[in-house]
Design an enzyme around this catalytic site. Structure first.
Site, PDB file in Angstrom:
ATOM      1  N   LYS A 225      -5.013  -9.209  -6.203  1.00 28.73           N
ATOM      2  CA  LYS A 225      -6.282  -9.514  -5.541  1.00 28.73           C
ATOM      3  C   LYS A 225      -7.302  -8.418  -5.793  1.00 28.73           C
ATOM      4  O   LYS A 225      -6.956  -7.246  -5.962  1.00 28.73           O
ATOM      5  CB  LYS A 225      -6.063  -9.722  -4.035  1.00 28.73           C
ATOM      6  CG  LYS A 225      -5.965  -8.447  -3.227  1.00 28.73           C
ATOM      7  CD  LYS A 225      -6.112  -8.725  -1.738  1.00 28.73           C
ATOM      8  CE  LYS A 225      -6.371  -7.416  -1.003  1.00 28.73           C
ATOM      9  NZ  LYS A 225      -7.630  -7.371  -0.298  1.00 28.73           N
TER      10      LYS A 225
ATOM     11  N   LYS B  91     -10.841  -3.058  -2.697  1.00 28.47           N
ATOM     12  CA  LYS B  91     -11.628  -1.821  -2.736  1.00 28.47           C
ATOM     13  C   LYS B  91     -10.810  -0.681  -3.320  1.00 28.47           C
ATOM     14  O   LYS B  91     -11.329   0.205  -3.968  1.00 28.47           O
ATOM     15  CB  LYS B  91     -12.074  -1.429  -1.329  1.00 28.47           C
ATOM     16  CG  LYS B  91     -13.152  -2.310  -0.773  1.00 28.47           C
ATOM     17  CD  LYS B  91     -13.681  -1.712   0.525  1.00 28.47           C
ATOM     18  CE  LYS B  91     -13.711  -2.742   1.621  1.00 28.47           C
ATOM     19  NZ  LYS B  91     -12.507  -2.719   2.460  1.00 28.47           N
TER      20      LYS B  91
ATOM     21  N   LYS C 249       0.815  -1.208   0.000  1.00 26.70           N
ATOM     22  CA  LYS C 249       0.000   0.000   0.000  1.00 26.70           C
ATOM     23  C   LYS C 249       0.852   1.263   0.000  1.00 26.70           C
ATOM     24  O   LYS C 249       0.501   2.252  -0.643  1.00 26.70           O
ATOM     25  CB  LYS C 249      -0.962   0.011   1.200  1.00 26.70           C
ATOM     26  CG  LYS C 249      -2.109  -0.975   1.052  1.00 26.70           C
ATOM     27  CD  LYS C 249      -3.249  -0.672   2.005  1.00 26.70           C
ATOM     28  CE  LYS C 249      -4.440  -1.590   1.705  1.00 26.70           C
ATOM     29  NZ  LYS C 249      -5.596  -1.338   2.558  1.00 26.70           N
TER      30      LYS C 249
HETATM   31  P1  ATP Z   1      -8.660  -2.212   1.048  1.00 31.15           P
HETATM   32  O1  ATP Z   1      -8.244  -2.157  -0.385  1.00 31.15           O
HETATM   33  O2  ATP Z   1      -9.263  -0.950   1.579  1.00 31.15           O
HETATM   34  O3  ATP Z   1      -7.629  -2.842   1.943  1.00 31.15           O
HETATM   35  P2  ATP Z   1      -9.912  -4.741   0.867  1.00 31.15           P
HETATM   36  O4  ATP Z   1     -10.678  -4.974  -0.363  1.00 31.15           O
HETATM   37  O5  ATP Z   1      -8.566  -5.360   0.980  1.00 31.15           O
HETATM   38  O6  ATP Z   1      -9.888  -3.190   1.060  1.00 31.15           O
HETATM   39  P3  ATP Z   1     -10.415  -5.209   3.650  1.00 31.15           P
HETATM   40  O7  ATP Z   1     -11.412  -4.371   4.382  1.00 31.15           O
HETATM   41  O8  ATP Z   1      -8.968  -4.890   3.813  1.00 31.15           O
HETATM   42  O9  ATP Z   1     -10.803  -5.191   2.106  1.00 31.15           O
HETATM   43  O10 ATP Z   1     -10.631  -6.731   4.015  1.00 31.15           O
HETATM   44  C1  ATP Z   1     -11.826  -7.235   4.565  1.00 31.15           C
HETATM   45  C2  ATP Z   1     -11.856  -8.744   4.492  1.00 31.15           C
HETATM   46  O11 ATP Z   1     -12.021  -9.136   3.144  1.00 31.15           O
HETATM   47  C3  ATP Z   1     -10.609  -9.435   5.004  1.00 31.15           C
HETATM   48  O12 ATP Z   1     -10.995 -10.611   5.698  1.00 31.15           O
HETATM   49  C4  ATP Z   1      -9.886  -9.803   3.743  1.00 31.15           C
HETATM   50  O13 ATP Z   1      -9.071 -10.952   3.912  1.00 31.15           O
HETATM   51  C5  ATP Z   1     -11.024 -10.083   2.789  1.00 31.15           C
HETATM   52  N1  ATP Z   1     -10.637  -9.836   1.410  1.00 31.15           N
HETATM   53  C6  ATP Z   1     -10.294  -8.639   0.876  1.00 31.15           C
HETATM   54  N2  ATP Z   1      -9.995  -8.767  -0.428  1.00 31.15           N
HETATM   55  C7  ATP Z   1     -10.187 -10.085  -0.726  1.00 31.15           C
HETATM   56  C8  ATP Z   1     -10.064 -10.864  -1.919  1.00 31.15           C
HETATM   57  N3  ATP Z   1      -9.681 -10.303  -3.067  1.00 31.15           N
HETATM   58  N4  ATP Z   1     -10.344 -12.176  -1.880  1.00 31.15           N
HETATM   59  C9  ATP Z   1     -10.731 -12.749  -0.721  1.00 31.15           C
HETATM   60  N5  ATP Z   1     -10.875 -12.088   0.448  1.00 31.15           N
HETATM   61  C10 ATP Z   1     -10.603 -10.772   0.451  1.00 31.15           C
HETATM   62 MG    MG Z   2      -7.220  -4.867   2.619  1.00 31.32          MG
END
Ligand code: ATP
Ligand code: MG
Length: 332
Positions: free
Chosen positions: A195, A198, A112
Site C-alpha cells: 500500500k 507515508k 511496522k
Molecule cells: P503511516 O505510514 O505513518 O502509517 P499511512 O500512510 O498509513 O501512514 P495513516 O495516517 O496511518 O497513513 O492513515 C490515515 C488514513 O489513511 C487511514 O484512514 C488509512 O486507512 C488511510 N490510508 C493510508 N494509506 C492508504 C492507502 N494506501 N490507500 C487507502 N487509504 C489509505
Molecule cells: Mg498507517
C-alpha cells in the site's frame, strides 16, 4: 445525527494519494449527513520516532490539508489529538482490558515492527490500536470511515467496547468501520503490491499532495506496470495497471469496467497520461489552498482550538462515565 470519527497521523509533512482517496475524499462526502469529528493524531505519530520541530510543522500541515481538501471546520469538528488529554486517559483504561495475545495479532504492528526491527519498535507502537480504540470510543462514534488497512483495528475497538459494556454495564457505543473496498486501497506506484504509505521505502512510488505537479506527473509516467499491453483490472496478475485504473476511477467517477472499455486498443502510455492529468487537476487546488493556510499559522491554530474545545467537552463526559463505572473515586 450519527457521529463519525477518523484521523490521520502527522508522520510526514505531506499526505499522499492513498490518504486522499482512502480517507479525505470519503470524509468530505460525509460532512453533510453526519456529525463528523476529524482528528490529527499526533500521539499516534510519536509511536515511531519524530523530530519535534518537524512534528509541530507536520501537525499544522496535516490539519491544513484536511481543510484544503474540503473538510470545512465550520461543518466538522477538527482538532489535534494531544490537545484533548482524555485520549491518553481512556487508552490507559482500555490497555488493562486488552489481552497481550490479542494485541500481538495486529498485523500493522507486525508489519511496522518487522520493518524497524523488533528491538527498535516501541511499546507505544504495540499499543497503538488501543489508543485508536480510545479515540473512537470517547465520542460515542457510530461509524469509522477508514481505509482497508484499519479494518482490524476497528474490529479490536468493537471487541473492547463490547467487553467493557458487558463487564461494567452499557457505556460505549459499539462502532462500525465504513470501508469502500474497491476504491479504498491505493498502492505504491513502484511496488504495486504494497500500500502507498507515508513511511514507504521508495520515494518514487509515493504521490504527495504537496509535491510539485511536474514531479507528480513524472512519477505517474514511470509507474510500474507489466509486460502485457492490455488495459484491464486484475489485482493478482496486473497490480500496477489495476492501481492506475483505481486512481482514475476515483477522480473521474467512472467505474473501472467502463474505463477498461474506453481504453480498448490504447496503450499504457495513454492510461498514464490520463491518470497524470486527473491527479494533477485534482491536487493542484488542494496544494495551493494548503500553502495559503500555512501562511497564517495563528489563524490555523485558532481554528484547531475551537475544534479541541468542542471535542474536549464530549470526551470529558465519556471519560467521567468510564471512571465512575470502573470504581474510581471522583475528586471532590
Ligand atoms: P503511516 O505510514 O505513518 O502509517 P499511512 O500512510 O498509513 O501512514 P495513516 O495516517 O496511518 O497513513 O492513515 C490515515 C488514513 O489513511 C487511514 O484512514 C488509512 O486507512 C488511510 N490510508 C493510508 N494509506 C492508504 C492507502 N494506501 N490507500 C487507502 N487509504 C489509505
Ligand atoms: Mg498507517
Amino acid at each position: 445525527t450519527t457521529r463519525i470519527f477518523s484521523g490521520i497521523q502527522p508522520s510526514a509533512g505531506s499526505l499522499h494519494l492513498g490518504n486522499y482517496i482512502g480517507a479525505l475524499m470519503q470524509w468530505r462526502t460525509l460532512l453533510d449527513d453526519f456529525d463528523a469529528i476529524y482528528c490529527v493524531v499526533d500521539m499516534h505519530a510519536i509511536t515511531t520516532a519524530q523530530d519535534p520541530a518537524e512534528l509541530r510543522a507536520n501537525t499544522r500541515a496535516t490539519a491544513a490539508q484536511y481543510i484544503a481538501s474540503g473538510i470545512d471546520p465550520s461543518k466538522a469538528t477538527l482538532f489535534v489529538q494531544s490537545q484533548v488529554p482524555a485520549h491518553a486517559e481512556l487508552a490507559w483504561v482500555l490497555n488493562t482490558l486488552t489481552g497481550f495475545g490479542e494485541a500481538s495479532r495486529m498485523t500493522q504492528f507486525k508489519d511496522k515492527s518487522a520493518r524497524q526491527g523488533t528491538d527498535a519498535a516501541s511499546v507505544g507502537l504495540f499499543t497503538y490500536p488501543i489508543l485508536m480504540a480510545a479515540d473512537i470510543l470517547l465520542y460515542d462514534t457510530k461509524v469509522v470511515p477508514v481505509g482497508d488497512d484499519q479494518r482490524q483495528h476497528v474490529e479490536l475497538t468493537r471487541d473492547l467496547a463490547g467487553r467493557f459494556n458487558s463487564r461494567f454495564g452499557d457505556t460505549f457505543v459499539v462502532p462500525e468501520a465504513r470501508i469502500l473496498t474497491d476504491t479504498a486501497r491505493i498502492y505504491d506506484l513502484q511496488d504495486p503490491t504494497s500500500k502507498m504509505s507515508k513511511s514507504a521505502a521508495s520515494d518514487n512510488g509515493l504521490i504527495r499532495l504537496l509535491d510539485d505537479p511536474k514531479r507528480t506527473a513524472k512519477k505517474i509516467r514511470s509507474a510500474v506496470t507489466d509486460t502485457e499491453r492490455e488495459i484491464r483490472a486484475d489485482r493478482q496478475a496486473k497490480p500496477g495497471v489495476t492501481n492506475l485504473l483505481t486512481i482514475l476511477s476515483a477522480f473521474s467517477g467512472t467505474p473501472v469496467a467502463e474505463l477498461e472499455a474506453s481504453f480498448q486498443g490504447k496503450g499504457y502510455g495513454d492510461l498514464k497520461a490520463d491518470v497524470a492529468d486527473a491527479v494533477v487537476a485534482e491536487l493542484e487546488p488542494v496544494r495551493a489552498r494548503t500553502l495559503e493556510l500555512l501562511d497564517d499559522p495563528a489563524e490555523l491554530d485558532r481554528l484547531l482550538a475551537v475544534g479541541a474545545d468542542r471535542a474536549e467537552s464530549i470526551a470529558r463526559e465519556t471519560l467521567a462515565r468510564v471512571y465512575d463505572r470502573i470504581g474510581f473515586v471522583p475528586r471532590s
